[in-house]
Design a protein around this motif. Sequence first.
Motif, mmCIF file in Angstrom:
data_model
loop_
_atom_site.group_PDB
_atom_site.id
_atom_site.type_symbol
_atom_site.label_atom_id
_atom_site.label_comp_id
_atom_site.label_asym_id
_atom_site.label_seq_id
_atom_site.Cartn_x
_atom_site.Cartn_y
_atom_site.Cartn_z
ATOM 1 N N ILE A 88 27.729 34.475 43.865
ATOM 2 C CA ILE A 88 27.521 33.261 43.067
ATOM 3 C C ILE A 88 28.832 32.790 42.440
ATOM 4 N N GLY A 89 29.955 33.377 42.868
ATOM 5 C CA GLY A 89 31.255 32.907 42.395
ATOM 6 C C GLY A 89 31.871 33.672 41.242
ATOM 7 N N VAL A 90 31.257 34.756 40.819
ATOM 8 C CA VAL A 90 31.797 35.539 39.696
ATOM 9 C C VAL A 90 33.161 36.126 40.060
ATOM 10 N N GLY A 91 33.267 36.759 41.224
ATOM 11 C CA GLY A 91 34.541 37.336 41.654
ATOM 12 C C GLY A 91 35.613 36.268 41.811
ATOM 13 N N ALA A 92 35.252 35.129 42.381
ATOM 14 C CA ALA A 92 36.214 34.034 42.561
ATOM 15 C C ALA A 92 36.737 33.547 41.217
ATOM 16 N N ASP A 93 35.851 33.397 40.246
ATOM 17 C CA ASP A 93 36.296 32.965 38.912
ATOM 18 C C ASP A 93 37.210 34.006 38.275
ATOM 19 N N LEU A 94 36.865 35.269 38.427
ATOM 20 C CA LEU A 94 37.716 36.320 37.868
ATOM 21 C C LEU A 94 39.116 36.268 38.483
ATOM 22 N N ILE A 95 39.186 36.065 39.793
ATOM 23 C CA ILE A 95 40.497 35.993 40.452
ATOM 24 C C ILE A 95 41.273 34.768 39.982
ATOM 25 N N ARG A 96 40.657 33.601 40.002
ATOM 26 C CA ARG A 96 41.363 32.373 39.604
ATOM 27 C C ARG A 96 41.886 32.458 38.169
ATOM 28 N N TYR A 97 41.022 32.853 37.251
ATOM 29 C CA TYR A 97 41.459 32.954 35.858
ATOM 30 C C TYR A 97 42.466 34.085 35.683
#
Length: 167
Positions: A88-97
């Motif tokens: 649901i995008g949790v990992g992607a958000d963690l990487i971007r931030y």
Amino acid sequence: MARKSEITLRLFQPGDEIAVGNVLTQAYDTPAEARLVQSLRDCGAMEVELLAYDDEKTVGYIGFSRHEAPRNWFSLMPLAVLPYRRNIGVGADLIRYGLDYVRRAGADAVTVVGDGRYYQRFGFTYRAAQNLTTPYSIERTLLYPIAPGSAFSDATLVYPEAFATVD
């Protein structure tokens, strides 16, 4: 299924150790990553740590530690999301931030050892890492260059001693 909008990101704070250990152990089915993160924290090598949580429960984690060499290079390790909160995008958000935080912390480049199909969409490349010497598989090592000249560097990656103690 829970929505992504229910997830909040924040920096690691003292007292989060148990929650982070729980996420790492559940995400990887072994306590090795939790022990590594604690060892990196204990020796002062952990530079940036972010947590994802919903309803006060920690559901994701990302850590960036400093390489011993080259100077100002960081390593992304580990990224973990609880199984029921994946896709649901949790990992992607963690990487971007996380990448934004390490840029502000003065990183010249970030390495990761992992699945290139996943990390390439964030700007990590095998090609930029091709001249690196590493104790890990060069075929799985990617580089996210930040400072001019960091891509294609002929450098030897030296990880903190804590990495040598992980099972």
